[in-house]
Design a protein around this motif. Structure first.
Motif, short mmCIF file in Angstrom:
data_model
loop_
_atom_site.label_atom_id
_atom_site.label_comp_id
_atom_site.label_asym_id
_atom_site.label_seq_id
_atom_site.Cartn_x
_atom_site.Cartn_y
_atom_site.Cartn_z
N VAL A 113 31.91 44.11 43.85
CA VAL A 113 31.82 45.10 42.78
C VAL A 113 32.86 44.89 41.69
O VAL A 113 32.70 45.38 40.57
CB VAL A 113 31.94 46.53 43.36
N ASP A 114 33.95 44.18 42.00
CA ASP A 114 34.98 43.93 40.99
C ASP A 114 35.78 42.71 41.42
O ASP A 114 35.51 42.08 42.45
CB ASP A 114 35.88 45.15 40.78
N LEU A 115 36.79 42.36 40.62
CA LEU A 115 37.56 41.16 40.89
C LEU A 115 38.29 41.23 42.22
O LEU A 115 38.31 40.26 42.99
CB LEU A 115 38.56 40.91 39.75
N ASP A 116 38.92 42.38 42.52
CA ASP A 116 39.62 42.52 43.79
C ASP A 116 38.66 42.29 44.96
O ASP A 116 39.01 41.62 45.95
CB ASP A 116 40.24 43.92 43.91
N LEU A 143 32.47 30.96 43.91
CA LEU A 143 33.36 31.91 43.25
C LEU A 143 33.35 31.68 41.74
O LEU A 143 33.37 32.62 40.95
CB LEU A 143 34.77 31.78 43.81
N SER A 144 33.34 30.43 41.33
CA SER A 144 33.28 30.12 39.90
C SER A 144 32.00 30.66 39.27
O SER A 144 32.00 31.08 38.12
CB SER A 144 33.37 28.60 39.69
N ARG A 145 30.92 30.63 40.03
CA ARG A 145 29.64 31.11 39.50
C ARG A 145 29.63 32.62 39.30
O ARG A 145 29.02 33.12 38.34
CB ARG A 145 28.50 30.74 40.45
N VAL A 146 30.26 33.36 40.21
CA VAL A 146 30.17 34.82 40.13
C VAL A 146 31.26 35.43 39.26
O VAL A 146 31.21 36.63 38.98
CB VAL A 146 30.21 35.46 41.54
N LEU A 147 32.24 34.62 38.83
CA LEU A 147 33.24 35.15 37.91
C LEU A 147 32.57 35.52 36.59
O LEU A 147 31.59 34.89 36.19
CB LEU A 147 34.34 34.11 37.65
N PRO A 148 33.11 36.51 35.88
CA PRO A 148 32.55 36.87 34.58
C PRO A 148 32.54 35.67 33.64
O PRO A 148 33.49 34.89 33.61
CB PRO A 148 33.49 37.96 34.07
#
Length: 382
Positions: free
Chosen positions: A100-103, A376-381
């Motif tokens: 749901v967020d970066l954390d 992780l790179s894909r789901v980053l904004p």
């Protein structure tokens, strides 16, 4: 002695020792690996490998175990990275995409690596020093305070306050007040000195100037904004610009997520010097961050004179490996670190990795770390 056969013997020793955690003898190698030569020939090969420093005999009458140098040769020339299965890849992608967020996404990434490797996972938060500014929000609070919300292009959110004295048009002065967003600074709510028109103009100009720029480019861009503004807004603009640059460049904000520390207590994670040195090293987060950053520059680690220049390249595999003493950290002399960078749009903004005993499954760990870093790179904004 055949170079190819010597490498095959070393590969077999590493694989057996990682699997059984017991020193490997020549007869076992003959029975398990079908090397096509007699035990006597394999003993000769093992003696040569020992003389070269690739394997060692822990005690008399025992088989051989790999040394750090032997693991290094295995990783550089012999290890074949096993691709993850289709169910594993789907599970990673689904699990990370539900964050749901970066954390949440970084916590999930850490748990994934720890679960896939059975070791300790370390995930660095996107470095503010490597981030760009996606959006800047200015919110008046209590009349004389300004909440500055900095949203980076990696989804990280930082919030700071500015005290404002005077009005735009009357030589407004500002003072940075570093407080958490949930803890509003004290002070009276005097007559408002910040009007929405001035803040709207300032917000628009700063966001336009910061679009697509990294931290190193922001100061010059903001200087131009301040120079183009009317004198009544310049002090406020300068205060906001300085606060944004200081926030994105603050090394004190660097932090990491650790997951799977309990895995170190498992029997197969035995360390000859005990568990305490490893735990103490993991507590030194600044030191760990320094190690990960250093690995980006040289993933293989320091080489001794005359040693092969072969190295595991970030450019080719996307993964760096430090084995035992290569980390140059006292607590990790019996551990290896497998790490990779991650970031959106091809830019590395932080690192993640796995830490376990030198007697680890290198092909499996490399594959797991690489896969989680990519997803992780894909789901980053973006």
């Amino acid at each position: 002695m055949s170079e190819e056969r010597r490498l095959a013997v070393l590969r077999a020793i590493v694989e057996d020792y990682v699997h059984t955690r017991e020193p490997v003898g020549s007869r076992v190698l003959t029975e398990r690996h079908g090397l096509g030569v007699s035990p006597a020939t394999i003993r000769n090969d093992m003696a040569a490998l020992e003389d070269a420093g690739y394997i060692a005999q822990p005690h008399t009458s025992a088989g051989r175990v790999p040394t750090d140098k032997g693991y290094r040769l295995f990783v550089d020339r012999l290890a074949e990275v096993r691709p993850l299965t289709t169910p594993q890849r789907r599970a990673i992608e689904t699990f990370l995409s539900e964050a749901v967020d970066l954390d949440d996404v970084l916590g999930r990434a850490g748990r994934l690596i720890a679960q896939l490797t059975g070791q300790v996972a370390v995930v660095q938060y996107p470095s503010l020093r490597l981030s760009g500014l996606r959006h800047l929000e200015l919110v008046p609070v209590g009349g004389r305070r300004l909440l500055v919300v900095v949203i980076t292009d990696t989804g990280r959110v930082e919030q700071r306050y500015l005290d404002v004295v005077g009005r735009p048009g009357q030589g407004a002065a500002v003072t940075a007040v570093e407080t958490d967003a949930g803890a509003l600074p004290g002070g009276g709510c005097d007559e408002p000195v910040l009007d929405e028109g001035s803040l709207g103009e300032l917000r628009a100009r700063l966001n336009a100037a910061a679009a697509g720029k990294r931290l190193s480019e922001l100061p010059a861009a903001f200087v131009r904004v301040v120079g183009d503004l009317a004198p009544d807004l310049a002090p406020l603009a300068r205060g906001v610009a300085d606060l944004v640059v200081d926030t994105l460049g603050a090394e004190r904000e660097e932090r990491i997520v650790l997951a799977g520390t309990a895995n170190l207590a498992r029997a197969e994670m035995r360390f000859e010097q005990g568990l305490s040195p490893v735990l103490e090293a993991l507590e030194e987060q600044v030191v760990l961050l320094g190690l990960l950053t250093e690995m980006f520059a040289d993933p293989r680690g320091p080489r001794s004179d005359g040693e092969s220049e072969t190295e595991t390249s970030w450019g080719e595999s996307g993964v760096g490996v430090r084995i035992g003493h290569e980390s140059r950290l006292d607590g990790l002399t019996e551990a290896s670190v497998v790490a990779s960078g991650y970031g959106s749009d091809g830019d590395t903004v932080a690192f993640l990795g796995s830490i376990g005993p030198t007697r680890m499954d290198y092909p499996g760990t490399i594959a797991s770390v690489r896969a989680v870093a990519r997803y992780l790179s894909r789901v980053l904004p973006n």
